[in-house]
Enzyme design. Structure first.
Site, PDB file in Angstrom:
ATOM      1  N   ASN A   1     -15.776  14.119 -29.200  1.00 29.32           N
ATOM      2  CA  ASN A   1     -14.664  13.522 -28.486  1.00 29.32           C
ATOM      3  C   ASN A   1     -15.444  12.009 -28.132  1.00 29.32           C
ATOM      4  OD1 ASN A   1     -12.578  11.999 -27.112  1.00 29.32           O
ATOM      5  ND2 ASN A   1     -12.792  13.513 -25.511  1.00 29.32           N
TER       6      ASN A   1
ATOM      7  N   LYS B   1     -14.041   9.236 -27.479  1.00 33.64           N
ATOM      8  CA  LYS B   1     -13.289   8.702 -26.263  1.00 33.64           C
ATOM      9  C   LYS B   1     -13.327   7.186 -26.762  1.00 33.64           C
ATOM     10  CE  LYS B   1     -15.090  12.116 -23.096  1.00 33.64           C
ATOM     11  NZ  LYS B   1     -15.571  12.453 -21.713  1.00 33.64           N
TER      12      LYS B   1
ATOM     13  N   HIS C   1      -6.395  16.488 -22.533  1.00 30.49           N
ATOM     14  CA  HIS C   1      -7.785  16.045 -21.869  1.00 30.49           C
ATOM     15  C   HIS C   1      -7.668  15.614 -20.372  1.00 30.49           C
ATOM     16  CE1 HIS C   1     -11.816  14.382 -21.220  1.00 30.49           C
ATOM     17  NE2 HIS C   1     -12.268  15.062 -22.278  1.00 30.49           N
TER      18      HIS C   1
ATOM     19  N   GLU D   1      -8.963  13.199 -18.842  1.00 29.21           N
ATOM     20  CA  GLU D   1      -8.803  11.817 -18.660  1.00 29.21           C
ATOM     21  C   GLU D   1      -7.647  11.338 -18.887  1.00 29.21           C
ATOM     22  OE1 GLU D   1     -11.973  10.774 -21.213  1.00 29.21           O
ATOM     23  OE2 GLU D   1     -13.510  11.965 -19.736  1.00 29.21           O
TER      24      GLU D   1
ATOM     25  N   GLU E   1     -12.594  22.578 -20.351  1.00 24.41           N
ATOM     26  CA  GLU E   1     -13.838  21.317 -19.795  1.00 24.41           C
ATOM     27  C   GLU E   1     -13.527  21.278 -18.212  1.00 24.41           C
ATOM     28  OE1 GLU E   1     -14.252  18.732 -23.344  1.00 24.41           O
ATOM     29  OE2 GLU E   1     -12.832  17.999 -22.062  1.00 24.41           O
TER      30      GLU E   1
ATOM     31  N   GLY F   1     -19.266  14.202 -18.454  1.00 22.56           N
ATOM     32  CA  GLY F   1     -20.107  13.225 -18.076  1.00 22.56           C
ATOM     33  C   GLY F   1     -21.002  12.922 -16.836  1.00 22.56           C
TER      34      GLY F   1
ATOM     35  N   SER G   1     -20.831  17.945 -20.685  1.00 23.53           N
ATOM     36  CA  SER G   1     -22.228  17.640 -20.837  1.00 23.53           C
ATOM     37  C   SER G   1     -22.899  18.632 -21.675  1.00 23.53           C
ATOM     38  CB  SER G   1     -22.727  17.681 -19.285  1.00 23.53           C
ATOM     39  OG  SER G   1     -22.032  16.760 -18.510  1.00 23.53           O
TER      40      SER G   1
HETATM   41  P1  13P Z   1     -19.239  15.027 -22.146  1.00 20.58           P
HETATM   42  O1  13P Z   1     -19.849  15.665 -23.053  1.00 20.58           O
HETATM   43  O2  13P Z   1     -19.752  13.325 -21.997  1.00 20.58           O
HETATM   44  O3  13P Z   1     -19.623  15.583 -20.847  1.00 20.58           O
HETATM   45  O4  13P Z   1     -17.663  14.909 -22.276  1.00 20.58           O
HETATM   46  C1  13P Z   1     -17.077  16.165 -22.347  1.00 20.58           C
HETATM   47  C2  13P Z   1     -15.550  15.735 -22.713  1.00 20.58           C
HETATM   48  O5  13P Z   1     -14.998  15.193 -21.972  1.00 20.58           O
HETATM   49  C3  13P Z   1     -15.314  16.152 -24.242  1.00 20.58           C
HETATM   50  O6  13P Z   1     -13.838  16.059 -24.296  1.00 20.58           O
END
Ligand code: 13P
Length: 248
Positions: free
Chosen positions: A10, A12, A95, A97, A167, A173, A213
């Site tokens: 992803n 982002k 997601h 976010e 997740e 992150g 992560s």
């Molecule tokens: P990270 O791997 O940066 O923690 O992000 C995970 C994520 O949100 C994947 O959709």
């Protein structure tokens, strides 16, 4: 039944089109593994570039978002048929976010799941609890509720094609990964929820990823767990490490 592993990046809001092209070139040989489904979920502006860059390789292209209408007066949005025609196969929805920053709720996410299937796209449906919910100990019920709402009215045959990404928000992150046992506990519960909502065959078929992560160092242990069929990777998807995760 052996489920096929699926490792998705992803990206982002990272990578301009020229950077996207460069990253595809960097990763090309590192991710060449036909035993695994490899997907790059990329910003809309990068889709055409990435579809071109991965043509003829094992990599599939995914989108990070879309809106539920096919066309019309929805300034700034893109539709599922647009993604499909551009060469997209997978699309992320739910997601954290998008839930937290853009206020998307389970009713909208449910509509997205159905629209994606109607347009011939495979959803990667994300779920997961905040740190507060984790600390309160109610995370199992939380995730179960998300899945139940998000899949309302979705058929068993569709769910067999679905990818669910667990997740935990506290692990996204942050560098703080869920332990393999913590991730397995919830992924197993998700599969049991699918068995309750549908049947054993559907639960056996649905692919469940862990995300948060995940990196070159911890991927193998997470992926060794019975109910973890893959990963949804943020930060590490933008680096050569992604190849190590694909081959973990
Ligand atoms: P990270 O791997 O940066 O923690 O992000 C995970 C994520 O949100 C994947 O959709």
């Amino acid at each position: 039944m052996a489920r096929r592993r699926i490792i998705a990046g992803n990206w982002k809001m990272n990578m301009t089109p020229s950077q996207a092209k460069e990253l595809c070139a960097t990763l090309k040989d590192l991710v060449a593994n036909d035993a695994v489904d490899v997907v790059y979920c990329v910003p809309a502006i990068d889709i055409t570039t990435v579809v071109e860059a991965v043509a003829g390789t094992n990599v599939k292209v995914g989108a990070e978002n879309f809106y539920i209408e096919d066309k019309g007066a929805f300034t700034g949005e893109i539709s599922a048929p647009m993604l499909k025609e551009a060469g997209v196969e997978y699309v992320i929805m739910g997601h954290s976010e998008r839930r937290d920053i853009f206020g998307e709720d389970d009713i909208l996410i449910n509509a997205k799941v159905k629209k994606a299937f109607a347009a011939g796209l495979k959803p990667i449906l994300c779920c997961g609890e905040s740190l507060a919910v984790r600390k309160a100990g109610t995370y199992v019920d939380w995730v179960k509720r998300q899945i139940t709402w998000d899949l309302y009215g979705v058929t068993a045959d569709q769910v067999k094609e679905l990818v669910i990404a667990y997740e935990p928000i506290w692990a996204i992150g942050t560098g703080e990964t869920a332990t393999a046992d913590q991730a397995q506990e919830v992924c197993k519960m998700i599969r049991e929820t699918i068995a309750d909502l549908y049947d054993a065959a559907t639960a056996e078929a649905v692919r469940i990823q862990y995300g948060g992560s995940m990196n070159a160092g911890n991927a193998a242990e997470l992926l060794s767990k019975d109910d973890i069929d893959g990963g949804l990777i943020g930060g590490a998807a933008l680096k050569p490490d992604f190849g190590q995760i694909v081959n973990a």
